[in-house]
Design an enzyme around this catalytic site. Structure first.
Site, PDB file in Angstrom:
ATOM      1  N   LYS A 113       0.828  -1.212   0.000  1.00  0.00           N
ATOM      2  CA  LYS A 113       0.000   0.000   0.000  1.00  0.00           C
ATOM      3  C   LYS A 113       0.859   1.257   0.000  1.00  0.00           C
ATOM      4  O   LYS A 113       0.447   2.284  -0.543  1.00  0.00           O
ATOM      5  CB  LYS A 113      -0.966  -0.025   1.183  1.00  0.00           C
ATOM      6  CG  LYS A 113      -1.980  -1.141   0.974  1.00  0.00           C
ATOM      7  CD  LYS A 113      -3.231  -0.991   1.760  1.00  0.00           C
ATOM      8  CE  LYS A 113      -4.289  -1.927   1.180  1.00  0.00           C
ATOM      9  NZ  LYS A 113      -5.165  -2.510   2.120  1.00  0.00           N
ATOM     10  N   LYS A 193      -5.995 -10.773 -10.428  1.00  0.00           N
ATOM     11  CA  LYS A 193      -7.094 -11.148  -9.541  1.00  0.00           C
ATOM     12  C   LYS A 193      -8.220 -10.125  -9.731  1.00  0.00           C
ATOM     13  O   LYS A 193      -7.945  -8.950  -9.989  1.00  0.00           O
ATOM     14  CB  LYS A 193      -6.561 -11.079  -8.104  1.00  0.00           C
ATOM     15  CG  LYS A 193      -7.361 -11.828  -7.088  1.00  0.00           C
ATOM     16  CD  LYS A 193      -6.632 -11.774  -5.752  1.00  0.00           C
ATOM     17  CE  LYS A 193      -7.615 -12.061  -4.633  1.00  0.00           C
ATOM     18  NZ  LYS A 193      -7.030 -11.925  -3.319  1.00  0.00           N
ATOM     19  N   LYS A 196     -11.858  -4.247  -7.958  1.00  0.00           N
ATOM     20  CA  LYS A 196     -12.600  -3.054  -8.335  1.00  0.00           C
ATOM     21  C   LYS A 196     -11.624  -1.987  -8.846  1.00  0.00           C
ATOM     22  O   LYS A 196     -11.895  -1.300  -9.823  1.00  0.00           O
ATOM     23  CB  LYS A 196     -13.352  -2.541  -7.096  1.00  0.00           C
ATOM     24  CG  LYS A 196     -14.369  -1.488  -7.408  1.00  0.00           C
ATOM     25  CD  LYS A 196     -15.032  -0.990  -6.146  1.00  0.00           C
ATOM     26  CE  LYS A 196     -15.710   0.333  -6.411  1.00  0.00           C
ATOM     27  NZ  LYS A 196     -16.119   1.000  -5.186  1.00  0.00           N
TER      28      LYS A 196
END
Ligand code: SF4
Length: 328
Positions: A113, A193, A196
């Site tokens: 992240k 994978k 969204k």
């Protein structure tokens, strides 16, 4: 004998896609009769990465409604909102004071992240596995349903429970992973994978027309250039989606006919669309229905708060006492 307690949470991303459903939520629904389940929309986690304050309430509501539409039954399970129960954050601070800094820095999601949003590396992002551990330990959960990417976090939770128990006396159970078969659902690009963020997903509430359009334009076995070429279902994303919604005989037929060019990709996709639409329709209807009843949805979260908060308060009283955060 009382049932074992399970906790699991989901960030308020709003839209739930079929990868989320088959990878985790279907299992959440299935275990409701066997465990005492506490599920949560963990909105404090949402602010560790870039977010928009004006959009967060809508995303949080949509995620609550989505979980109910998926089959989380408030008669069987608690479905709470993390920010309603402040004890999560209090225990998270306590655990942050126990968690070794080096171990937190090595968490793969912190690294991932940080790379995704280098302008938004904050202390909360580093500490969020401690909040995740607090979400579980505040309810003294016995088990946590985990996917492969969460195993490291559960291991940290177990470590922190052990460290607390060693320092202040046995109190927290070390939660066990509840490993279930969770198929990895690839995105419509057939490469990553389903996600969204990558915009390669099918929403669990996808309208019929866009579902059709997404399936008909999805990537298949890229080596199959012409209708007369045999295909390989093992490397085809459409085939893996058939496995989630089609009947066994049909899956076998597609496997066989694809390899001999007996069926073309257009027909194969049309069959998938038919089954997928049939599968998604009840979820979509329930979700649309809940969208019209915000009071009902919030009331369910409030009722769950009444069940969850006393457990959380009991835990914090014990933790404070054991750590000397009390009167003499
Ligand atoms: Fe994939 Fe079906 Fe085309 Fe075979 S026939 S490559 S399984 S879409």
């Amino acid at each position: 004998m009382s049932k074992k307690r399970v906790f699991s949470g989901i960030r308020p991303t709003g839209e739930i896609h079929i990868g989320n459903y088959f990878g985790a939520l279907r299992n959440w629904v299935e275990i409701q009769d066997s465990y005492d389940c506490i599920y949560g929309v963990v909105d404090y986690h949402a602010i560790t990465t870039p977010f928009e304050a004006e959009k967060l309430p809508r995303l949080t509501f949509d995620t609550l409604a989505a979980l109910l539409a998926c089959g989380i039954d408030p008669q069987k399970s608690a479905l709470m909102l993390q920010s309603d129960i402040k004890e999560h954050v209090e225990l998270s601070w306590v655990l942050s004071c126990i968690a070794p800094l080096g171990q937190m820095e090595r968490m793969t999601q912190f690294k991932d992240k940080s790379q995704q949003a280098p302008e938004y590396i904050n202390l909360g992002l580093l500490a969020y596995p401690a909040l995740m551990a607090a979400d579980i330990l505040i309810y003294r959960a016995d088990a946590v349903p985990v996917g492969e990417d969460q195993v490291q976090h559960l291991e940290l939770t177990r470590d922190l429970a052990r460290k607390f128990n060693n320092a202040y006396g046995e109190y927290f159970p070390e939660p066990e992973p509840l490993l279930t078969h969770t198929p990895r659902i690839m995105g419509l690009d057939g490469k990553s994978k389903m996600s969204k963020t990558l915009d390669n997903h099918i929403s669990l509430f996808e309208p019929a027309d866009s579902l059709r359009q997404k399936i008909m334009t999805a990537v298949t076995d890229e080596n199959r250039k012409r209708r007369s070429d045999p295909g390989n279902p093992d490397i085809c994303n459409i085939y893996s989606l058939h496995k989630t919604v089609s009947k066994e005989e049909e899956i076998q037929m597609i496997d066989r006919e694809c390899r001999t060019a007996g069926i073309g990709c257009v027909d194969c996709k049309k069959i998938l669309y038919g089954h997928m639409e049939e599968f998604l329709c009840p979820f979509r209807e329930k979700y649309q229905d809940l969208q019209k009843q915000p009071d009902t949805v919030y009331e369910i979260a409030q009722e769950s708060r009444k069940i969850c908060q006393p457990i959380a308060q009991e835990t914090m009283t014990e933790v404070r006492n054991r750590m000397g955060l009390r009167k003499i």
